[in-house]
Every structure is written in structure tokens, then in C-alpha cells.
Design a protein around this motif. Structure first.
Motif, PDB file in Angstrom:
ATOM      1  N   UNK A 156     -18.887   6.080-111.709  1.00  0.00           N
ATOM      2  CA  UNK A 156     -20.219   6.433-112.203  1.00  0.00           C
ATOM      3  C   UNK A 156     -20.103   6.830-113.663  1.00  0.00           C
ATOM      4  N   UNK A 157     -21.171   6.629-114.421  1.00  0.00           N
ATOM      5  CA  UNK A 157     -21.202   6.997-115.829  1.00  0.00           C
ATOM      6  C   UNK A 157     -22.367   7.925-116.080  1.00  0.00           C
ATOM      7  N   UNK A 158     -22.109   8.980-116.823  1.00  0.00           N
ATOM      8  CA  UNK A 158     -23.149   9.930-117.214  1.00  0.00           C
ATOM      9  C   UNK A 158     -23.199   9.961-118.728  1.00  0.00           C
ATOM     10  N   UNK A 159     -24.375   9.651-119.282  1.00  0.00           N
ATOM     11  CA  UNK A 159     -24.520   9.634-120.729  1.00  0.00           C
ATOM     12  C   UNK A 159     -25.481  10.722-121.166  1.00  0.00           C
ATOM     13  N   UNK A 160     -25.015  11.547-122.096  1.00  0.00           N
ATOM     14  CA  UNK A 160     -25.836  12.586-122.708  1.00  0.00           C
ATOM     15  C   UNK A 160     -25.737  12.390-124.211  1.00  0.00           C
ATOM     16  N   UNK A 161     -26.799  11.876-124.797  1.00  0.00           N
ATOM     17  CA  UNK A 161     -26.760  11.558-126.219  1.00  0.00           C
ATOM     18  C   UNK A 161     -25.778  10.427-126.453  1.00  0.00           C
ATOM     19  N   UNK A 162     -24.830  10.649-127.354  1.00  0.00           N
ATOM     20  CA  UNK A 162     -23.817   9.629-127.631  1.00  0.00           C
ATOM     21  C   UNK A 162     -22.549   9.842-126.815  1.00  0.00           C
ATOM     22  N   UNK A 163     -22.507  10.887-126.004  1.00  0.00           N
ATOM     23  CA  UNK A 163     -21.308  11.193-125.222  1.00  0.00           C
ATOM     24  C   UNK A 163     -21.394  10.567-123.830  1.00  0.00           C
ATOM     25  N   UNK A 164     -20.356   9.816-123.477  1.00  0.00           N
ATOM     26  CA  UNK A 164     -20.289   9.151-122.186  1.00  0.00           C
ATOM     27  C   UNK A 164     -19.150   9.768-121.373  1.00  0.00           C
ATOM     28  N   UNK A 165     -19.462  10.194-120.164  1.00  0.00           N
ATOM     29  CA  UNK A 165     -18.450  10.738-119.258  1.00  0.00           C
ATOM     30  C   UNK A 165     -18.407   9.879-118.013  1.00  0.00           C
ATOM     31  N   UNK A 166     -17.194   9.440-117.672  1.00  0.00           N
ATOM     32  CA  UNK A 166     -16.999   8.683-116.448  1.00  0.00           C
ATOM     33  C   UNK A 166     -16.637   9.612-115.313  1.00  0.00           C
ATOM     34  N   UNK A 167     -17.092   9.279-114.110  1.00  0.00           N
ATOM     35  CA  UNK A 167     -16.787  10.070-112.918  1.00  0.00           C
ATOM     36  C   UNK A 167     -16.230   9.125-111.855  1.00  0.00           C
ATOM     37  N   UNK A 168     -15.079   9.489-111.314  1.00  0.00           N
ATOM     38  CA  UNK A 168     -14.502   8.779-110.174  1.00  0.00           C
ATOM     39  C   UNK A 168     -14.624   9.722-108.982  1.00  0.00           C
ATOM     40  N   UNK A 169     -15.668   9.536-108.161  1.00  0.00           N
ATOM     41  CA  UNK A 169     -15.868  10.435-107.026  1.00  0.00           C
ATOM     42  C   UNK A 169     -14.741  10.267-105.999  1.00  0.00           C
ATOM     43  N   UNK A 170     -14.277  11.376-105.468  1.00  0.00           N
ATOM     44  CA  UNK A 170     -13.193  11.333-104.493  1.00  0.00           C
ATOM     45  C   UNK A 170     -13.654  10.710-103.189  1.00  0.00           C
ATOM     46  N   UNK A 171     -12.840   9.804-102.658  1.00  0.00           N
ATOM     47  CA  UNK A 171     -12.974   9.295-101.297  1.00  0.00           C
ATOM     48  C   UNK A 171     -11.560   9.157-100.736  1.00  0.00           C
ATOM     49  N   UNK A 172     -11.452   9.224 -99.429  1.00  0.00           N
ATOM     50  CA  UNK A 172     -10.136   9.110 -98.782  1.00  0.00           C
ATOM     51  C   UNK A 172      -9.445   7.790 -99.089  1.00  0.00           C
ATOM     52  N   UNK A 173     -10.205   6.740 -99.363  1.00  0.00           N
ATOM     53  CA  UNK A 173      -9.608   5.430 -99.632  1.00  0.00           C
ATOM     54  C   UNK A 173      -8.852   5.392-100.962  1.00  0.00           C
ATOM     55  N   UNK A 174      -9.076   6.370-101.836  1.00  0.00           N
ATOM     56  CA  UNK A 174      -8.385   6.411-103.130  1.00  0.00           C
ATOM     57  C   UNK A 174      -7.035   7.121-103.056  1.00  0.00           C
ATOM     58  N   UNK A 175      -6.713   7.742-101.932  1.00  0.00           N
ATOM     59  CA  UNK A 175      -5.467   8.499-101.805  1.00  0.00           C
ATOM     60  C   UNK A 175      -4.289   7.538-101.731  1.00  0.00           C
ATOM     61  N   UNK A 176      -3.317   7.740-102.608  1.00  0.00           N
ATOM     62  CA  UNK A 176      -2.114   6.922-102.610  1.00  0.00           C
ATOM     63  C   UNK A 176      -0.946   7.625-101.959  1.00  0.00           C
ATOM     64  N   UNK A 177      -0.914   8.960-102.047  1.00  0.00           N
ATOM     65  CA  UNK A 177       0.149   9.745-101.428  1.00  0.00           C
ATOM     66  C   UNK A 177      -0.501  10.791-100.529  1.00  0.00           C
ATOM     67  N   UNK A 178      -0.524  10.529 -99.213  1.00  0.00           N
ATOM     68  CA  UNK A 178      -1.201  11.455 -98.304  1.00  0.00           C
ATOM     69  C   UNK A 178      -0.454  12.774 -98.105  1.00  0.00           C
ATOM     70  N   UNK A 179       0.801  12.867 -98.533  1.00  0.00           N
ATOM     71  CA  UNK A 179       1.553  14.106 -98.364  1.00  0.00           C
ATOM     72  C   UNK A 179       1.091  15.199 -99.318  1.00  0.00           C
ATOM     73  N   UNK A 180       0.653  14.816-100.531  1.00  0.00           N
ATOM     74  CA  UNK A 180       0.258  15.839-101.523  1.00  0.00           C
ATOM     75  C   UNK A 180      -1.147  16.367-101.260  1.00  0.00           C
ATOM     76  N   UNK A 181      -2.206  15.711-100.991  1.00  0.00           N
ATOM     77  CA  UNK A 181      -2.556  14.314-101.233  1.00  0.00           C
ATOM     78  C   UNK A 181      -2.923  14.085-102.695  1.00  0.00           C
ATOM     79  N   UNK A 182      -2.535  12.926-103.202  1.00  0.00           N
ATOM     80  CA  UNK A 182      -2.826  12.560-104.591  1.00  0.00           C
ATOM     81  C   UNK A 182      -3.479  11.191-104.627  1.00  0.00           C
ATOM     82  N   UNK A 183      -4.340  10.997-105.626  1.00  0.00           N
ATOM     83  CA  UNK A 183      -5.005   9.709-105.791  1.00  0.00           C
ATOM     84  C   UNK A 183      -3.992   8.653-106.231  1.00  0.00           C
ATOM     85  N   UNK A 184      -4.241   7.426-105.856  1.00  0.00           N
ATOM     86  CA  UNK A 184      -3.378   6.310-106.220  1.00  0.00           C
ATOM     87  C   UNK A 184      -3.450   6.091-107.727  1.00  0.00           C
TER      88      UNK A 184
END
Length: 140
Positions: free
Chosen positions: A21-49
Motif C-alpha cells: 500500500x502507498x500513503x501520500x501526504x504532500x510530496x512524501x510517499x510512504x510504502x506499507x507492507x501489511x503483515x500476513x502469515x504468508x510473508x513469514x520466511x522463518x517461522x522460528x523467529x518469526x521473521x518476514x522473508x
């Protein structure tokens, strides 16, 4: 034209699958990667891939180029270097890009991604992108 290209970028199958997702406020653009279980690469930590985080950084870089100036087509990566600084935990990831230089054919972009604190980035990207500014001669 750049708004159409931005929508095209976000509608690509992989980008829409990971949910960028992208959020734009004026000239500033911020990207957001919302967490979902499908993004987990290491389930022991768990950490995103790392691949998901890297792709997210590249999308934010391309989107920032599209927002910074009118483009005739989507930016294409020439080379990209990603530094993974700490594990991206099982929560949302945020990123902002700085277009360091944008010429007639090549743009230099830096992106930082963080979770919680901007001063503790989880990953950074430094890349060069092939660009075609609107109105540029596409034959050259």
C-alpha cells in the motif's frame, strides 16, 4: 500518465499478492507492507522473508520515481543492492525513498524500511533505475 503507471504497478500480480500500500501526504510517499502469515520466511523467529522485503523496497523505489516526475513508462531496475540490517519481525513494514538523482535515462534511489522506529531500519535499498520521463524521445 504517471498516476496510471502507479496504479499499474500496484495492480501487478505479485505486488497485489503481497499487499503493498502507498500513503501520500504532500510530496512524501510512504510504502506499507501489511503483515500476513504468508510473508513469514522463518517461522522460528518469526521473521518476514527477505525476498518479500526486497520486493517491497523495489516497489517503493519505483513508486517514488513515478510520483516525483511524469513518466512515459514504468521504471526498470538496472542494479539494486539491498542491505538486510536486522530481522523484519511479524508486523507491518514501512518504507520511504529518496530520489537522489533523476536524469534523462537513469535515476538513483535510496529506500529505508523500518518497523516501529525509523531510526532502526530493518533493510535499505540503493538502486539505479532506467527511466523514460514523459516527453523524452523514446527512440534514443
Amino acid at each position: 500518465m504517471s498516476q496510471v503507471l502507479l496504479e499499474t504497478l500496484l495492480a501487478t500480480p505479485f505486488v497485489s499478492r503481497i499487499g503493498v500500500q502507498l500513503e501520500q501526504k504532500g510530496t512524501e510517499l510512504t510504502g506499507v507492507l501489511p503483515f500476513t502469515d504468508t510473508l513469514v520466511g522463518n517461522p522460528l523467529i518469526p521473521a518476514l522473508h527477505g525476498g518479500a522485503v526486497g520486493a517491497f523496497l523495489e516497489v517503493v523505489a519505483s513508486a517514488s520515481l513515478l510520483v516525483s516526475q511524469p513518466m512515459a513508462r514504468l521504471p526498470r531496475p538496472i542494479d539494486v543492492a539491498i542491505d538486510y540490517l536486522r530481522p523484519a519481525r511479524a508486523q507491518d513494514v514501512y518504507a520511504r525513498a529518496i530520489v537522489a538523482r533523476s536524469g534523462r535515462r537513469v535515476a538513483n534511489v535510496r529506500v529505508e524500511a523500518w518497523q516501529g522506529r525509523t531510526e532502526a531500519p530493518v533493510a535499505t535499498l540503493h538502486g539505479h533505475f532506467l527511466i523514460t520521463p514523459e516527453g523524452a524521445d523514446s527512440a534514443s
